[in-house]
Scaffold this motif. Structure first.
Motif, mmCIF file in Angstrom:
data_model
loop_
_atom_site.group_PDB
_atom_site.id
_atom_site.type_symbol
_atom_site.label_atom_id
_atom_site.label_comp_id
_atom_site.label_asym_id
_atom_site.label_seq_id
_atom_site.Cartn_x
_atom_site.Cartn_y
_atom_site.Cartn_z
ATOM 1 N N VAL A 362 0.862 -1.149 0.110
ATOM 2 C CA VAL A 362 -0.095 -0.081 0.085
ATOM 3 C C VAL A 362 0.861 1.392 -0.016
ATOM 4 O O VAL A 362 0.493 2.374 -0.571
ATOM 5 N N ARG A 531 -9.851 -3.468 -2.454
ATOM 6 C CA ARG A 531 -8.965 -2.122 -2.662
ATOM 7 C C ARG A 531 -9.624 -0.792 -2.905
ATOM 8 O O ARG A 531 -8.781 0.327 -2.972
ATOM 9 N N GLU A 534 -8.637 2.233 -0.558
ATOM 10 C CA GLU A 534 -7.093 2.591 -0.484
ATOM 11 C C GLU A 534 -7.101 4.238 -0.928
ATOM 12 O O GLU A 534 -7.761 4.500 -1.966
ATOM 13 N N TYR A 537 -6.737 4.856 -5.001
ATOM 14 C CA TYR A 537 -7.194 3.793 -5.861
ATOM 15 C C TYR A 537 -8.245 4.209 -6.803
ATOM 16 O O TYR A 537 -9.228 4.618 -6.318
ATOM 17 N N ALA A 555 -11.429 6.881 0.851
ATOM 18 C CA ALA A 555 -10.254 6.887 1.857
ATOM 19 C C ALA A 555 -10.840 7.584 3.073
ATOM 20 O O ALA A 555 -10.760 7.145 4.217
#
Length: 594
Positions: A362, A531, A534, A537, A555
């Protein structure tokens, strides 16, 4: 065949007692017999002297002597025989001398002629029975006249001895019974303490180390019982200590998230913890003593264990396990030695570093994404500035267009920086537990978020439908929750088509308050869901960037939910839209007014 000590001692004591009694009786019998024979021989010798004093050889003739012998024999109840030195019998109290053989070779006669007292016990051919003979030489004036012999049947002697023998046998039998009882008593006295000690050992062997063997009067048995009790006490203390240490070790191993197991020199499992059971899918009943090859087919782990068994020192390595989800393990192995330093196996510890690996990934992705997100607008700004410096500044129309682009890219950079600062602030408040919360009506928070997003929704002719019960409230930071809802609504408006609806619902259960935002967009593939929250992303990077997003909105929503001890969830299918949910735990009354 095993028998009790009592029945080993008792027959032995009894046999010794009986043999002793038998020996005593035999010795007594022989002594009595010898004494009786000696007494009888002395008595016969005295009678022979009495007959010798009668001087029958010289005073009377053979016929008168024979008559006197027969008469005298009845008086003294003894057979009397007169024998010439040449062995001719001249008188006998029981037989006719003329019919009797020459007695010169008789043992007692020969002893008497030799000057001794002749004594002999033998079978008499004349009387047809066994006789005891005593013979004396008869002298007169120094001249040998003949031999005076007296005798008595031994049957009378044996009759007397038999009566004595029966008395001895009866007495011996009584003594044998007493000896048997005493032997049984002594054997019981000896075996009883051993039985008590046997019971004590059985208690000790069954785990009852608190049992104590009683004391005994016998010094040796009492000392042995005391030592056995001391041994049990010491053994109990040691077992308690070992059990306590083992339980503590098992508790520590069971509570460890690291996988810990030990193998012997042949690679057989001798110890493992609960984490190892979970990792390898084994149980305690079947895994003990199994070889590592029977538990896992991972050749890297097998090779690592072999290297650890072969070499000294600490071995380290990494291992990846691919199942439903990939796991990364850090391996640490060291040799196990016994008390004398001999290698007996190896201890292996597997530490799950999957989260660390994922965080590293990450972090790498974040650095790459933030570099990419910042590089694009900076490159654009730099390019247009250089264009303006090269002469485009004199062209008013192009200069204004270039400046508008620079302004838009600068605003994008500012939005990214602002979102990063927002994320940093939320994480900092969450870590310091300094997040200010208050009891806030959810209807007010949702209404504020809808009002802010309405203008953007109307540009696409999208309706925002809110379903919020008036009585639902939660202990939250209203501004942050409103920002989270705004981000979700902004995301839903971006990806929903024109003339569609976006729904906002608030649901309350006994354990949580859920805020759900549902859109009618294209949906998200399952491979992107893990994901999705994230930083930076993007499912469709080109489309997302063209819509003006910073890649940090979701996020921020995730961190706002976590700051409230809640969580974010998503349900989505391609072609059917998505439902984003913020689930907040139900709390007690207001903790702190914000």
């Amino acid at each position: 065949m095993r028998i009790r000590l009592l029945w080993q001692l008792f027959p032995t004591f009894l046999l010794v007692s009986i043999l002793s009694i038998f020996a005593i009786e035999l010795i007594t019998w022989k002594a009595l017999k010898d004494f009786y024979y000696e007494s009888l021989a002395n008595d016969l010798e005295a009678r022979a002297h009495l007959v010798d004093h009668l001087d029958l050889f010289s005073r009377v003739g053979p016929h008168e002597a024979d008559t006197l012998c027969k008469t005298l024999s009845k008086s003294i109840d003894t057979r009397i025989t007169l024998v010439r030195p040449n062995g001719v019998v001249i008188a006998d109290s029981d037989k006719n001398p003329a019919s009797m053989n020459n007695h010169g070779k008789r043992p007692e006669i020969r002893q008497a002629l030799a000057g001794m007292v002749g004594i002999s016990t033998r079978y008499s051919q004349t009387l047809d029975r066994e006789m005891l003979y005593v013979a004396l030489a008869s002298f007169k004036g120094g001249n040998l006249q003949g031999v005076v012999r007296v005798s008595m049947p031994t049957a009378e002697i044996w009759h007397t001895l038999s009566r004595i023998n029966w008395q001895l046998i009866r007495g011996g039998f009584v003594v044998a019974i007493i000896a048997a009882l005493l032997s049984l008593y002594v054997s019981h006295r000896i075996s009883k303490p051993i039985q008590w000690m046997k019971q004590g050992v059985q208690h000790f062997a069954s785990g009852n180390l608190g049992y104590r063997i009683p004391s005994f009067r016998t010094i040796e048995f009492n000392a042995l019982s005391q030592k056995m009790n001391e041994m049990a006490s010491q053994l109990d203390d040691r077992i308690r200590t070992i059990t306590k240490q083992r339980n503590e070790l098992e508790a520590v191993l069971s509570s460890m998230v690291e996988v810990v197991f030990a193998v012997d020199l042949e690679g057989r499992i001798i110890m493992y913890n609960h984490a190892a059971e979970t990792l390898f899918g084994i149980d305690r009943e079947t895994a003990q003593s199994l070889r590592i090859e029977e538990i896992t087919s991972n050749t890297d782990l097998q090779d690592f264990i072999k290297d650890t068994l072969q070499d000294e020192g600490v071995h380290e390595g990494e291992l990846s396990i691919v199942r439903d989800d990939s796991r990364y393990l850090q391996l640490t192995g060291t040799a196990i030695h016994d008390s004398v330093g001999k290698k007996t196996g190896a201890l292996v510890v597997l530490n799950d570093i999957t989260k660390i690996k994922r965080l590293e990934r990450v972090r790498r992705d974040f650095v790459a994404n933030v570099s990419h997100e910042l590089k694009t607008p900076i490159t654009s700004i730099k390019g247009f500035v250089e264009t303006l410096k090269d002469g485009a500044l004199d062209d008013e129309e192009n200069a204004r267009r270039f400046l508008n682009i620079i302004e838009r890219q600068t605003n994008g950079l500012s939005a990214i920086i602002e979102d990063l600062l927002t994320l940093s602030r939320i994480e900092s408040d969450s870590e310091k537990e300094s997040l200010r919360t208050s009891r806030s009506p959810m209807a007010d928070i949702i209404e504020e978020a809808v009002l802010i997003c309405n203008r953007k929704a109307k540009l696409k002719n999208i309706r925002i439908l809110a379903e919020v019960p008036k009585d639902v409230s939660a202990n939250v930071n209203g501004a942050l929750i409103a920002q989270a809802v705004i981000n979700l609504l902004d995301n839903a408006i971006k990806y929903s088509g024109e003339n569609s609806d976006v729904q906002v619902r608030v649901e309350k259960t006994e354990s949580m308050v859920a805020i759900r935002v549902e859109d009618s967009g294209p949906g998200i593939g399952k491979e992107h869901l893990p994901r999705l929250f994230e930083r930076f992303y993007r499912v469709d990077k080109a489309r997302s960037r063209s819509m003006g997003g910073t890649g940090l909105g979701l996020a921020i929503v995730k961190h706002i939910a976590q700051a409230h001890n809640g969580k974010i969830a998503i349900e989505s299918e391609l072609g059917r839209g998505s439902v984003f949910s913020i689930e907040l735990p139900v709390q007690e009354e207001e903790v702190e007014e914000g």
